[in-house]
Design a protein around this motif. Structure first.
Motif, PDB file in Angstrom:
ATOM      1  N   GLU A  48       0.826  -1.204   0.000  1.00  0.00           N
ATOM      2  CA  GLU A  48       0.000   0.000   0.000  1.00  0.00           C
ATOM      3  C   GLU A  48       0.865   1.261   0.000  1.00  0.00           C
ATOM      4  N   ARG A  49       0.198   2.381  -0.360  1.00  0.00           N
ATOM      5  CA  ARG A  49       0.854   3.700  -0.366  1.00  0.00           C
ATOM      6  C   ARG A  49       2.154   3.677  -1.174  1.00  0.00           C
ATOM      7  N   VAL A  70       5.002   4.648  -3.475  1.00  0.00           N
ATOM      8  CA  VAL A  70       5.616   5.871  -3.986  1.00  0.00           C
ATOM      9  C   VAL A  70       6.854   5.454  -4.780  1.00  0.00           C
ATOM     10  N   ALA A 120      -2.343   3.395  -5.873  1.00  0.00           N
ATOM     11  CA  ALA A 120      -1.402   3.489  -4.758  1.00  0.00           C
ATOM     12  C   ALA A 120      -1.184   2.123  -4.093  1.00  0.00           C
ATOM     13  N   TYR A 177       6.729   1.669   0.090  1.00  0.00           N
ATOM     14  CA  TYR A 177       5.361   1.193   0.241  1.00  0.00           C
ATOM     15  C   TYR A 177       5.192   0.671   1.662  1.00  0.00           C
ATOM     16  N   GLN A 235       6.602   0.219   7.030  1.00  0.00           N
ATOM     17  CA  GLN A 235       7.119   1.005   5.898  1.00  0.00           C
ATOM     18  C   GLN A 235       8.348   0.314   5.302  1.00  0.00           C
TER      19      GLN A 235
END
Length: 140
Positions: A66-67, A69, A88, A121, A127
């Motif tokens: 997830e998330r 970048v 994302a 991610y 993280q």
């Protein structure tokens, strides 16, 4: 007499020949592979200096990433334009993927096109950050 049929096949052969160089102007490389994340780059030559790169992110693990970048850095003589990622979240078990398009223009074609990658991610609240480098792109 016999010359006419040969001429008739000429344009067909010519058409096939014309299509071949276009096909060669595109190539795929695996830019990054770690901990279940694979990033491939479909590189298409736009002109002598410019390259269109479609980055695809696939996740072979059992958990969504997830998330996402994705950041890329290029030498000063390379101009880069990145479009936003298609999503994302890179879904688990290779169920679909995320794409992100990058256009690079090498203003000094005598120098190599290189790219440093930073990928971040979150998996299960943790993280993750990876770095990588593409030191050679296909000669298209």
């Amino acid at each position: 007499g016999p010359a006419a049929p040969a001429m008739a096949t000429g344009p067909m052969l010519g058409g096939g020949g014309a299509a071949a160089p276009a096909a060669k102007r595109s190539a795929q490389i695996t830019a990054f592979e770690k901990e279940g994340l694979v990033v491939t780059m479909d590189c298409t030559k736009l002109d002598d200096q410019a390259l269109d790169i479609l980055c695809s992110f696939k996740n072979s693990t059992g958990k969504d990433m997830e998330r996402l970048v994705f950041q890329a850095a290029v030498p000063k003589y390379v101009q880069m334009a990145m479009q936003p990622a298609s999503a994302a979240v890179v879904p688990a078990n290779g169920a679909g993927g995320v794409t992100q398009r990058v256009k690079v223009t090498n203003t000094a074609p005598a120098k190599p096109l290189m790219m440093r990658l930073k990928i971040r991610y979150v998996v299960g609240g943790r993280q993750i950050e990876h770095t990588g480098q593409v030191s050679s792109f296909p000669a298209l």
